[in-house]
Design a protein around this motif. Structure first.
Motif, short mmCIF file in Angstrom:
data_model
loop_
_atom_site.label_atom_id
_atom_site.label_comp_id
_atom_site.label_asym_id
_atom_site.label_seq_id
_atom_site.Cartn_x
_atom_site.Cartn_y
_atom_site.Cartn_z
N SER A 164 14.16 40.10 109.12
CA SER A 164 12.91 40.28 109.87
C SER A 164 13.17 40.97 111.20
O SER A 164 12.36 41.79 111.66
CB SER A 164 12.23 38.93 110.10
OG SER A 164 13.00 38.10 110.95
N THR A 165 14.30 40.66 111.83
CA THR A 165 14.66 41.30 113.10
C THR A 165 14.91 42.79 112.90
O THR A 165 14.43 43.63 113.66
CB THR A 165 15.91 40.63 113.69
OG1 THR A 165 15.62 39.25 113.95
CG2 THR A 165 16.35 41.30 114.98
N THR A 199 11.45 44.63 111.95
CA THR A 199 10.35 44.62 112.93
C THR A 199 10.72 45.20 114.29
O THR A 199 9.83 45.45 115.10
CB THR A 199 9.82 43.18 113.13
OG1 THR A 199 10.89 42.34 113.58
CG2 THR A 199 9.25 42.64 111.82
N LYS A 233 12.72 38.06 114.19
CA LYS A 233 11.88 39.03 114.91
C LYS A 233 12.14 39.05 116.42
O LYS A 233 11.29 39.49 117.19
CB LYS A 233 10.39 38.74 114.66
CG LYS A 233 9.99 38.76 113.19
CD LYS A 233 8.51 38.46 113.02
CE LYS A 233 8.12 38.40 111.56
NZ LYS A 233 6.68 38.12 111.37
N TYR A 253 10.98 41.36 103.75
CA TYR A 253 11.81 42.16 104.66
C TYR A 253 13.05 42.69 103.92
O TYR A 253 13.47 43.84 104.14
CB TYR A 253 12.24 41.33 105.86
CG TYR A 253 11.08 40.85 106.70
CD1 TYR A 253 10.33 41.74 107.46
CD2 TYR A 253 10.73 39.50 106.74
CE1 TYR A 253 9.26 41.31 108.24
CE2 TYR A 253 9.66 39.06 107.50
CZ TYR A 253 8.93 39.97 108.25
OH TYR A 253 7.87 39.54 109.01
#
Length: 332
Positions: A54-55, A58, A126, A89
């Motif tokens: 997710s990091t 995003t 994120k 993701y």
């Protein structure tokens, strides 16, 4: 701003300055991460925990550079723990990397290129990374590559893991086990969780046969109640000791028709103990060679074990058992 970054410099054999940084400022870490990606010439290997996808997706500075690497033809191997929560993701990342695999239980993350290494112990979904180690020291890069390769060897293809999540497909495995305590624990788990049927073949090695049959009977009487609906089929060799121990410990099971025993013909020789549970799981255990001593005097005579729920493997062993069971019927 976070804490100050910590740096150390080392001269390589050519007199060039190599550095290792411990970084705590998220913006500095982001900048260094982008530089790391832009410095890649041919390949990157990255292993990160379940929070990282997710990091990466995003935070534009990361994902844009992943796409740029793909366009440049750089090879990326990506390893993470794929979960229901991060699956979307992961699918986005799969579009821009060459190989994507799954491994349970990854913590933090490492990334290795040809000449640089980065790692972190903590990733928040994120969010920018808040602690990082960077190094271009050759020995550190080599160590990071070794760690990644070790994880990669034990990983499974991403598509297999995605099938497990989306379609409920059970993961197949074949494990080789050498540790005696682990083998004993697995046997206990197998007996404890069997719900319908246990099939057993015992080694005919005279030096260890007594220990094997005593241990199997111990497992049966400990984990299988006479009131259970579990059926046990035993393929063993006929001798005076077998008759004695079966009569002594299994008479109630035999009366209750919980246990069926067939005696193997003398022509069949095996150095394996085989246990098959519910036609779904098997464990084949090599007996230690004659004259090979255990480290502990009372240790079980177990050598290498192969544990599996692979359908082809279990089916093959089941066919062997069924064939021997039929052949030995007239000998029982």
């Amino acid at each position: 701003m976070g804490q100050d970054n910590l740096n150390s410099n080392i001269d390589d054999t050519n007199g060039n300055k190599n550095t290792t940084h411990i970084m705590y400022d998220p913006e500095s870490i982001l900048k260094k991460g982008v530089e790391f990606l832009q410095n890649i010439n041919n390949k990157m290997d990255i292993c990160v925990d379940a929070n990282a996808p997710s990091t990466i997706v995003t935070i534009p500075d990361y994902f844009i550079n992943y796409k740029t690497l793909a366009k440049r033809g750089c090879k990326i191997r990506f390893l993470t723990e794929i979960t229901k929560e991060n699956l979307a993701y992961c699918k986005e990342i799969m579009k821009v990397v060459d190989e994507f695999c799954h491994l349970d239980g990854i913590k933090g993350g490492i990334a290795v290129s040809e000449k640089e290494f980065m790692s972190t112990t903590r990733i928040i979904q994120k969010r920018l990374i808040i602690q990082c180690i960077y190094s271009d020291i050759e020995a550190v890069v080599e160590q990071g590559q070794y760690i990644f390769d070790s994880f990669w060897t034990n990983a499974i293809p991403a598509l297999d893991r995605i099938k497990e999540i989306e379609k409920g497909v059970k993961r197949e495995f074949i494990e080789t086990i050498r540790n005696l305590a682990e083998i004993e624990k697995l046997l206990q788990v197998i007996f404890k969780h069997t719900v319908a049927e246990i099939l057993i073949i015992l080694s005919d090695n005279e030096d260890i046969y007594k220990q094997n049959i005593e241990y199997i009977i111990k497992l049966l009487t400990e984990f299988v109640s006479i009131s259970d609906k579990i059926k046990i089929k035993l393929l063993i060799h006929r001798n005076a000791y077998t008759h004695h121990i079966v009569t002594k410990y299994l008479s109630e099971y035999l009366k209750a028709e919980k246990v069926e025993i067939h005696y193997l013909k003398d022509l069949f020789k095996t150095n394996l103990m085989l246990v098959i549970s519910d036609k779904m799981v098997s464990i084949a255990i090599e007996s230690k060679d004659k004259g090979q001593e255990n480290v502990y005097a009372k240790a079980l005579p177990f050598g290498l074990a192969t544990y599996s729920n692979s359908e082809p493997t279990v089916s093959s062993l089941l066919a062997i058992f069924d064939n021997l069971w039929i052949q030995s019927a007239s000998n029982s």
